[in-house]
Design an enzyme around this catalytic site. Structure first.
Site, PDB file in Angstrom:
ATOM      1  N   CYS A  35       0.826  -1.218   0.000  1.00  0.00           N
ATOM      2  CA  CYS A  35       0.000   0.000   0.000  1.00  0.00           C
ATOM      3  C   CYS A  35       0.855   1.262   0.000  1.00  0.00           C
ATOM      4  CB  CYS A  35      -0.941   0.005   1.195  1.00  0.00           C
ATOM      5  SG  CYS A  35      -0.078  -0.010   2.759  1.00  0.00           S
ATOM      6  N   CYS A 104      -2.611  -3.024   8.478  1.00  0.00           N
ATOM      7  CA  CYS A 104      -2.182  -1.706   8.942  1.00  0.00           C
ATOM      8  C   CYS A 104      -1.714  -1.782  10.392  1.00  0.00           C
ATOM      9  CB  CYS A 104      -3.314  -0.701   8.842  1.00  0.00           C
ATOM     10  SG  CYS A 104      -4.244  -0.837   7.315  1.00  0.00           S
TER      11      CYS A 104
END
Ligand code: FES
Length: 126
Positions: A35, A104
Site C-alpha cells: 500500500c 495496517c
C-alpha cells in the site's frame, strides 16, 4: 465497505504524539510495499523506560490510529514491556479493525520495536 469503530475514528481524527523527536535515542521506520504506507517512530529513553515517544505516519486512517494507540501504550513502559506489545494487542486496544485493515495494525508495533532495537544497538555493552 468497511467501518471504523469510534475509538479508531477518535485516534485517527485526533492522533496523540504526532511529530518528531530531533534528539531521539532510537528511531524505527517501517513501510508496507503493497500500500506504500510508511511509519516512523522516535523514542526517548530514561532509566530503561520509554520517556517520550512520537511518530510520523504517511498512511491510511487505520495506520494513523494504530500509531497513535501504540504511542500511548508504550509511554512509560520499560523497554522489555514495550517489546512485548504485539500487533494484536494494538488492534484489540482499538476495539478491533476491519478484516482488510488488519495489515495496517502490523506496522505499529513493528515500528516501535525497531526504534527500541535501534536504541539497544547503540547502547550495547562492549
Ligand atoms: Fe496499508 Fe493501511 S492501507 S497501512
Amino acid at each position: 465497505m468497511f467501518q471504523y469503530n469510534e475509538k479508531v475514528m477518535d485516534h485517527f481524527a485526533n492522533p496523540r504524539n504526532v511529530g518528531e523527536i530531533p534528539d531521539a535515542d532510537g528511531i524505527g521506520e517501517v513501510g508496507n510495499p503493497v500500500c506504500g504506507d510508511m511509519m516512523t517512530f522516535y523514542i526517548k529513553v530514561k532509566d530503561n523506560k520509554i520517556d517520550d515517544v512520537k511518530f510520523k505516519t504517511f498512511g491510511c486512517g487505520a495506520a494513523i490510529a494504530v500509531s497513535s494507540m501504540v504511542s500511548e501504550m508504550a509511554k512509560g513502559m520499560t523497554l522489555e514491556q514495550a517489546l512485548q506489545i504485539s500487533n494484536k494487542d494494538v488492534a484489540d486496544q482499538l476495539g478491533g479493525l476491519p478484516e482488510n485493515k488488519l495489515h495496517c495494525s502490523n506496522l505499529g508495533a513493528d515500528a516501535l520495536h525497531k526504534a527500541i532495537e535501534n536504541y539497544m544497538e547503540q547502547h550495547k555493552e562492549i
